[in-house]
Design a protein around this motif. Structure first.
Motif, PDB file in Angstrom:
ATOM      1  N   TYR A  84       0.848  -1.187   0.000  1.00 23.82           N
ATOM      2  CA  TYR A  84       0.000   0.000   0.000  1.00 23.82           C
ATOM      3  C   TYR A  84       0.888   1.244   0.000  1.00 23.82           C
ATOM      4  CZ  TYR A  84      -3.908   3.053   1.375  1.00 23.82           C
ATOM      5  OH  TYR A  84      -4.860   4.032   1.424  1.00 23.82           O
ATOM      6  N   PRO A  85       1.515   1.559  -1.132  1.00 19.62           N
ATOM      7  CA  PRO A  85       2.454   2.680  -1.182  1.00 19.62           C
ATOM      8  C   PRO A  85       1.821   4.041  -0.918  1.00 19.62           C
ATOM      9  CG  PRO A  85       2.026   1.832  -3.378  1.00 19.62           C
ATOM     10  CD  PRO A  85       1.398   0.864  -2.422  1.00 19.62           C
ATOM     11  N   GLU A  86       0.515   4.137  -1.056  1.00 19.78           N
ATOM     12  CA  GLU A  86      -0.162   5.391  -0.731  1.00 19.78           C
ATOM     13  C   GLU A  86       0.041   5.754   0.739  1.00 19.78           C
ATOM     14  OE1 GLU A  86      -4.625   7.413  -0.959  1.00 19.78           O
ATOM     15  OE2 GLU A  86      -4.260   5.461  -1.880  1.00 19.78           O
ATOM     16  N   TYR A  89       3.010   7.934   1.023  1.00 22.52           N
ATOM     17  CA  TYR A  89       2.627   9.296   0.617  1.00 22.52           C
ATOM     18  C   TYR A  89       1.948  10.025   1.778  1.00 22.52           C
ATOM     19  CZ  TYR A  89      -0.224  12.897  -1.643  1.00 22.52           C
ATOM     20  OH  TYR A  89      -0.851  14.080  -1.977  1.00 22.52           O
ATOM     21  N   ASP A  90       1.009   9.347   2.425  1.00 26.09           N
ATOM     22  CA  ASP A  90       0.308   9.956   3.556  1.00 26.09           C
ATOM     23  C   ASP A  90       1.288  10.345   4.661  1.00 26.09           C
ATOM     24  OD1 ASP A  90      -2.106   9.561   2.240  1.00 26.09           O
ATOM     25  OD2 ASP A  90      -2.578   7.708   3.322  1.00 26.09           O
ATOM     26  N   GLN A 134       5.708   1.454  -7.800  1.00 26.03           N
ATOM     27  CA  GLN A 134       4.578   2.074  -7.116  1.00 26.03           C
ATOM     28  C   GLN A 134       5.042   3.017  -6.009  1.00 26.03           C
ATOM     29  OE1 GLN A 134       1.116  -0.319  -5.958  1.00 26.03           O
ATOM     30  NE2 GLN A 134       2.054  -2.030  -7.038  1.00 26.03           N
ATOM     31  N   HIS A 135       6.015   2.576  -5.221  1.00 23.61           N
ATOM     32  CA  HIS A 135       6.495   3.417  -4.133  1.00 23.61           C
ATOM     33  C   HIS A 135       7.189   4.673  -4.657  1.00 23.61           C
ATOM     34  CE1 HIS A 135       5.488   0.026  -1.570  1.00 23.61           C
ATOM     35  NE2 HIS A 135       5.619   0.842  -0.529  1.00 23.61           N
ATOM     36  N   TRP A 138       4.557   7.198  -5.815  1.00 21.83           N
ATOM     37  CA  TRP A 138       3.920   7.928  -4.727  1.00 21.83           C
ATOM     38  C   TRP A 138       4.894   8.905  -4.074  1.00 21.83           C
ATOM     39  CZ3 TRP A 138      -1.032   8.618  -3.687  1.00 21.83           C
ATOM     40  CH2 TRP A 138      -1.959   7.728  -4.243  1.00 21.83           C
ATOM     41  N   LYS A 141       4.808  11.859  -6.245  1.00 22.34           N
ATOM     42  CA  LYS A 141       3.574  12.609  -5.990  1.00 22.34           C
ATOM     43  C   LYS A 141       3.732  13.466  -4.728  1.00 22.34           C
ATOM     44  CE  LYS A 141      -1.414  12.101  -5.542  1.00 22.34           C
ATOM     45  NZ  LYS A 141      -2.580  11.203  -5.546  1.00 22.34           N
ATOM     46  N   ALA A 142       4.395  12.927  -3.699  1.00 23.43           N
ATOM     47  CA  ALA A 142       4.640  13.691  -2.474  1.00 23.43           C
ATOM     48  C   ALA A 142       5.554  14.878  -2.762  1.00 23.43           C
ATOM     49  CB  ALA A 142       5.251  12.790  -1.404  1.00 23.43           C
TER      50      ALA A 142
END
Length: 203
Positions: A84-86, A89-90, A134-135, A138, A141-142
């Motif tokens: 869950y790479p999101e 980001y969180d 994926q990581h 994200w 994106k960060a």
């Protein structure tokens, strides 16, 4: 933080001390492999560490805290670690927002344990490549969201001993034949070399 009666007690003054120290730190290192979802649950402690890669055998139920769970549609490794790479980001956005005096962040460890198949010197570890892609996506994106991430380090360069999994859980970009000590680059090693040289998260 203070430990009382076997419980960790994080107080407001602890957070204040950490926040005050941030301007004096050159960087913050984040080691990340997985997130954890918890749900409220009643019952007695029931913990089983999956150290063999027997998918679905992990249990984490801590009385008074909750039960580990997996959200529908989120994949897991053979060791029951969610992908869950999101969640990374969180975390990065939370650091930026809650601790605005930080200077820069390094992802100091990130990788995927996998049962690599060795076939005539070729190791196709496509799931590891997908995990890293994926990581990294994200993380980018960060960065677009204003987080100062200054570096990313894969865990690990080569397969090695794991304290809880022995040699059967492999993290390396290079496969090691532990009997002969010969090293073999995996598909992920070539992929990461390309990413490092081009900055493109290619397939």
């Amino acid at each position: 933080a203070h430990i009382a009666g076997g419980e960790l007690d994080v107080r407001d003054e602890d957070i204040a001390a950490l926040t005050a120290a941030l301007p004096y730190n050159d960087c913050l290192g984040v080691n990340t492999y997985k997130c954890q979802f918890l749900r409220a649950a009643e019952g007695e402690n029931d913990i089983n560490h999956n150290g063999t890669g027997d998918k679905g055998s992990s249990r984490w139920f801590l009385k008074g805290v909750g039960e580990s769970c997996v959200r529908e549609g989120i994949p897991t490794t053979d060791w029951d670690w969610i992908i869950y790479p999101e969640g990374l980001y969180d975390l990065l956005l939370r650091i930026k927002n809650d601790y605005p005096n930080y200077k820069k962040i390094y992802i100091t460890e990130n990788g995927m344990g996998y049962k690599d198949d060795f076939e005539d010197g070729f190791i196709d570890d496509a799931p590891r490549i997908d995990y890293m892609r994926q990581h990294l996506a994200w993380i980018l994106k960060a960065i677009d969201g204003g987080v100062n991430v200054d570096g990313y380090f894969v865990w690990s360069l080569q397969d090695q001993f794991s304290w809880t999994n022995g040699y059967n859980k492999r993290y390396g970009l290079f496969y090691i034949d532990f009997e002969t000590q010969k090293r073999y680059p995996k598909a992920s090693a070539y992929w990461f070399k390309n990413v490092s040289e081009t900055g493109l998260l290619m397939a």
